[in-house]
Design an enzyme around this catalytic site. Structure first.
Site, mmCIF file in Angstrom:
data_model
loop_
_atom_site.group_PDB
_atom_site.id
_atom_site.type_symbol
_atom_site.label_atom_id
_atom_site.label_comp_id
_atom_site.label_asym_id
_atom_site.label_seq_id
_atom_site.Cartn_x
_atom_site.Cartn_y
_atom_site.Cartn_z
ATOM 1 N N GLU A 143 5.050 -0.960 6.175
ATOM 2 C CA GLU A 143 4.894 -1.737 7.413
ATOM 3 C C GLU A 143 4.857 -0.859 8.654
ATOM 4 O OE1 GLU A 143 6.967 -2.428 4.950
ATOM 5 O OE2 GLU A 143 6.557 -4.479 4.289
ATOM 6 N N GLN A 148 4.816 -11.416 5.787
ATOM 7 C CA GLN A 148 5.244 -12.686 5.214
ATOM 8 C C GLN A 148 6.595 -13.151 5.770
ATOM 9 O OE1 GLN A 148 4.606 -13.297 1.128
ATOM 10 N NE2 GLN A 148 2.657 -12.258 1.121
ATOM 11 N N ASP A 155 11.399 -10.506 9.124
ATOM 12 C CA ASP A 155 12.327 -9.468 8.682
ATOM 13 C C ASP A 155 11.617 -8.202 8.183
ATOM 14 O OD1 ASP A 155 14.867 -11.631 8.108
ATOM 15 O OD2 ASP A 155 12.825 -12.345 7.896
ATOM 16 N N PHE A 156 10.445 -8.363 7.559
ATOM 17 C CA PHE A 156 9.733 -7.192 7.033
ATOM 18 C C PHE A 156 9.079 -6.408 8.171
ATOM 19 C CE2 PHE A 156 8.726 -10.138 3.191
ATOM 20 C CZ PHE A 156 10.069 -10.201 2.891
ATOM 21 N N HIS A 161 15.708 -12.941 5.040
ATOM 22 C CA HIS A 161 14.373 -13.542 4.894
ATOM 23 C C HIS A 161 14.168 -14.721 5.840
ATOM 24 C CE1 HIS A 161 13.724 -11.039 1.413
ATOM 25 N NE2 HIS A 161 12.593 -11.636 1.123
HETATM 26 C C1 LIG Z 1 9.880 -4.271 3.663
HETATM 27 C C2 LIG Z 1 9.443 -5.400 2.812
HETATM 28 N N1 LIG Z 1 8.135 -5.699 2.749
HETATM 29 C C3 LIG Z 1 7.714 -6.722 1.982
HETATM 30 C C4 LIG Z 1 8.597 -7.449 1.256
HETATM 31 C C5 LIG Z 1 8.118 -8.588 0.378
HETATM 32 N N2 LIG Z 1 8.318 -8.236 -1.018
HETATM 33 C C6 LIG Z 1 9.378 -8.663 -1.709
HETATM 34 S S1 LIG Z 1 9.416 -8.083 -3.264
HETATM 35 C C7 LIG Z 1 7.963 -7.276 -3.049
HETATM 36 C C8 LIG Z 1 7.341 -6.527 -4.175
HETATM 37 C C9 LIG Z 1 7.725 -5.135 -4.211
HETATM 38 O O1 LIG Z 1 7.150 -4.564 -5.338
HETATM 39 P P1 LIG Z 1 7.933 -3.487 -6.156
HETATM 40 O O2 LIG Z 1 8.709 -2.629 -5.229
HETATM 41 O O3 LIG Z 1 6.967 -2.813 -7.034
HETATM 42 O O4 LIG Z 1 8.995 -4.325 -7.006
HETATM 43 P P2 LIG Z 1 8.730 -5.428 -8.158
HETATM 44 O O5 LIG Z 1 8.706 -6.756 -7.499
HETATM 45 O O6 LIG Z 1 7.464 -5.098 -8.831
HETATM 46 O O7 LIG Z 1 9.913 -5.332 -9.058
HETATM 47 C C10 LIG Z 1 7.488 -7.452 -1.763
HETATM 48 C C11 LIG Z 1 6.253 -6.866 -1.235
HETATM 49 C C12 LIG Z 1 9.954 -7.132 1.367
HETATM 50 N N3 LIG Z 1 10.885 -7.817 0.703
HETATM 51 N N4 LIG Z 1 10.345 -6.090 2.126
#
Ligand SMILES: Cc1ncc(C[n+]2csc(CCOP(=O)(O)OP(=O)(O)O)c2C)c(N)n1
Ligand SMILES: [Mg+2]
Lengths: 322, 352
Positions: B61, B83, B86-87, B130
């Site tokens: 981000e 989304q 917070d992100f 969130h």
């Molecule tokens: C900083 C941030 N950006 C986006 C999200 C939204 N988000 C939640 S889980 C996820 C997937 C992350 O993928 P990965 O690190 O490969 O973990 P997996 O879900 O595959 O176990 C995302 C993008 C978040 N929680 N935090």
């Protein structure tokens, strides 16, 4: 790996699998009113790594943390109570599935901001080193987290200070519905990134618990001997939807064939077959294990369901440490 | 017949029209082209405009915000999506130090026509990380504009205006609005940034709201009507720059004000509204202004506590009655619906 150890790892994986499946089953009742990120298909990473740790060692995790928590010895009852939002939960209901914690066994916490607990694990190692202790800190994260700057900053500091950290990347190929191809350069190698930071690195089959156990064992030993941090990249696959209890292959972001291929490589079934082939596990013993785990889960679910919710006054408690 | 559209579809239509209208516009964000398409708001756009103009991104981000800023400096008009609010916090440095300042600190030589969409989560255990509603953080910073629409009509018109604006705009959507339906004209139209709207006229008090709180205010006004109280509701639509004139004119008329916020009280948007009222129309006030906002704690995950966390119509009505010194009409004081409080409507069954 000897049959006794493999048997223990198998039992730990089976237990996580059955807990996650029970959560998936009960989720439809809509009493667990929080997002859940199940780790079905990825149990070998959690179990193989944590089997090398003692309760004094630290673990931090992200959104998909149930397996890490249980493998580290986290209390099942308080975990389920947390998912049910009860005051008996491991975070008194304030955190839910994405914020598990069990300090009694060194599970220092989970938080779902991608990558955010990686430096906190480094800090736990740093703090314990400053205090003259020799604890290992493990950060579990998905391959998505390696795209965040904070991952690289964490490696840099851990390497510079030779901290006893094991960075465990579970590469399950997807971040939500986004494949690696839209997020990372195709030829780029995570091992080389680690090497560039001066961090030892190994890649292995994250669905083979014996492989994970061996790699994590070396990494933990290096950390304990003052050899500094290690990055492990363990390839694996999430079976269910990114968030929630169902399957989502029908959405079209990955193929049914790809999923089927990975299901054939089930980490739990793989260990079960290996043990069976060595004559170390028979049908009766497997049935006994299932029954014992089911009884434990029944108990934990009953505890969670019958526990009270927090009192309204809890809302304003814990904002500041008293 | 008026044309009805959902809030999420209205956003989608605005993005579609902006992409069609200006080749400099591109849309980027985690999950933008995925099968869920950011709660439906980006569905179909990549198929229509290709992956160079509608794209996914790494989970980066902070860096990607800088990339968007750089591209904006050289002529592009990026629309970035997160989304959750917070992100976007991983990008706070780029937003606050860079995007907000670049025009000013280089003496007006460059501009940053960047829109950053952020979504405020709520309900179903979204919990502490969130669900934050941090508009006050962004509104604090000169150089940023902050937009928070409440209706599908405003969502589309304000998003188009934001994309055409030459300054960085933080465009905040509330998750509980994505499913609401309302009148949305076809084609390009703009709702000017910085203009509030009187949503409901009334003589007895002014309720200043934004985003989802506008809907709660409308429900509160119904409760108050049963007590013989007529509330005027101002939906600010833009948090910065604030349409002070319209807010103050309303308060001058009614002499009473309740300011609402989707976030915390301390140093928040509602505090800003009350401050401006106190500074400008103190002499017209018949009672001290009040705020209805979140209690001073993070969002708890358990519904048992989250249900007591968010101010609802009944709380707003109670604040208004206190201002007016009227006793509540017992029958309507507590709207006992029996429905769960942690979902926007019964069609939600989790997990978001
Ligand atoms: C900083 C941030 N950006 C986006 C999200 C939204 N988000 C939640 S889980 C996820 C997937 C992350 O993928 P990965 O690190 O490969 O973990 P997996 O879900 O595959 O176990 C995302 C993008 C978040 N929680 N935090
Ligand atoms: Mg992943």
């Amino acid at each position: 790996m000897n049959a006794e150890t493999l048997g223990e790892l198998f039992y730990a994986m089976l237990r996580i699998r059955l807990v996650e499946e029970r959560i998936a089953e009960l989720y439809a009742e809509q009493e667990m009113r929080c997002p859940v990120h199940l780790c079905i298909g990825q149990e070998a990473v959690a179990v193989g790594v944590c089997a090398n740790l003692s309760p004094d060692d630290y673990v931090l995790s992200g959104h998909r943390s149930h397996g890490h928590y249980l493998a580290k010895g986290g209390n099942l009852k308080t975990m389920l109570a947390e998912l049910y939002g009860k005051v008996t939960g491991c975070a008194q209901g304030k955190g839910g599935s994405m914020h598990l914690v069990d300090l009694a066994v060194g599970f220092l916490g989970a938080a779902p901001i991608v990558g955010s607990t990686i430096p906190i694990a480094v800090g736990a190692a740093f703090g314990s080193a400053l205090r003259g202790e020799r604890r290992v800190a493990v950060a579990f994260f998905g391959e998505g987290a390696t795209e965040e700057g904070i991952f690289h900053e964490s490696l840099n500091f851990a390497a510079m200070k030779k901290l006893p950290v094991v960075f465990v990347c579970e590469n399950n190929l997807y971040s939500v519905y986004s494949p690696l191809s839209v997020r990372q350069p195709a030829e780029r190698d995570l091992m080389a990134i680690a090497a560039g930071h001066g961090v030892a690195a190994e890649r292995g089959d994250g669905n083979d618990v014996a492989v994970v156990y061996a790699l994590a064992g070396e990494a933990a030993a290096r950390a304990r001997q003052g050899g500094g941090p290690t990055l492990l990249e363990l390839t694996t696959y999430r079976w269910r939807e990114h968030c929630g209890p169902l399957y989502d292959n029908d959405l079209g972001y990955r193929s049914e064939a790809e999923f089927e291929g990975w299901r054939q490589r089930c980490p739990v079934a793989h260990a079960e077959r290996t043990l069976g082939a060595r004559g170390a596990l028979d049908e009766a013993e497997i049935a006994r294990m299932h029954a014992a785990i089911a009884a434990e889960i029944d108990d934990a679910v009953a505890f969670a369901k019958t526990s009270p919710f927090p009192k309204p006054s809890a809302l304003l408690e814990h904002v500041y440490a008293q | 017949m008026t044309r009805e559209l959902g809030f999420a579809q209205a956003i989608n239509e605005a993005l579609d029209l902006c992409l069609a209208n200006d080749p400099a516009v591109y849309v980027v964000g985690l999950g933008v082209p995925d099968p869920k398409g950011i709660f439906g708001t980006t569905l179909g756009l990549q198929q229509k405009y290709g992956s160079d103009r509608v794209m996914d991104m790494p989970t980066s981000e902070g860096g990607m915000t800088g990339v968007a800023i750089g591209s904006a400096l050289v002529g592009m008009r990026p629309i970035m999506t997160h989304q959750r609010v917070d992100f976007a916090l991983l990008a706070i440095e780029q937003i606050v130090n860079q995007a907000a300042k670049w025009h000013y600190m280089f003496g007006g030589k460059m501009r940053v026509p960047l829109v950053i969409r952020m979504i405020v989560g709520r309900g179903w255990g979204q919990g502490p990380q969130h669900s934050q509603s941090l508009q006050a953080w962004f509104a604090h910073v000169p150089g940023l504009k902050v937009v928070m629409p409440a209706t599908p009509y405003d969502a589309k018109g304000l998003l188009i205006a934001s994309v055409e604006d030459d300054s960085p705009v933080i465009f905040i959507e509330h998750r509980w609005l994505h499913n609401i339906v309302g009148h949305v004209p076809e084609g390009l139209y703009r709702v000017p940034i910085g203009e509030a709207r009187v949503v409901r006229e009334g003589r007895d008090l002014t309720i200043v709201a934004m985003s989802y709180m506008t809907l709660e205010a409308l429900r509160a006004a119904e409760l108050l009507r049963a007590d013989g109280v007529e509330a005027e509701i101002v939906d600010v639509r833009t948090v910065r720059p604030l349409d002070e004139a319209l807010i103050l004119a309303s308060v001058r008329k009614t002499g009473r004000a309740v300011a609402l916020d989707t976030s915390w009280k301390t140093a928040g948007f509602a505090a800003e509204i009350v401050a401006r009222i106190a500074e400008e129309v103190f002499a017209d006030l018949k009672a001290p202004p009040r705020r209805a906002a979140l209690p001073e704690c993070p969002t708890p995950t358990t519904p048992a506590l989250a249900n007591r966390y968010y101010p609802r119509a009944a709380d707003i009505a109670a604040a208004a009655r206190e201002l007016l010194g009227v006793a509540p009409d017992g029958a309507l004081a507590v709207p006992a619906t029996g429905l769960p409080l942690d979902v926007p409507d019964p069609s939600f069954t989790g997990p978001f």
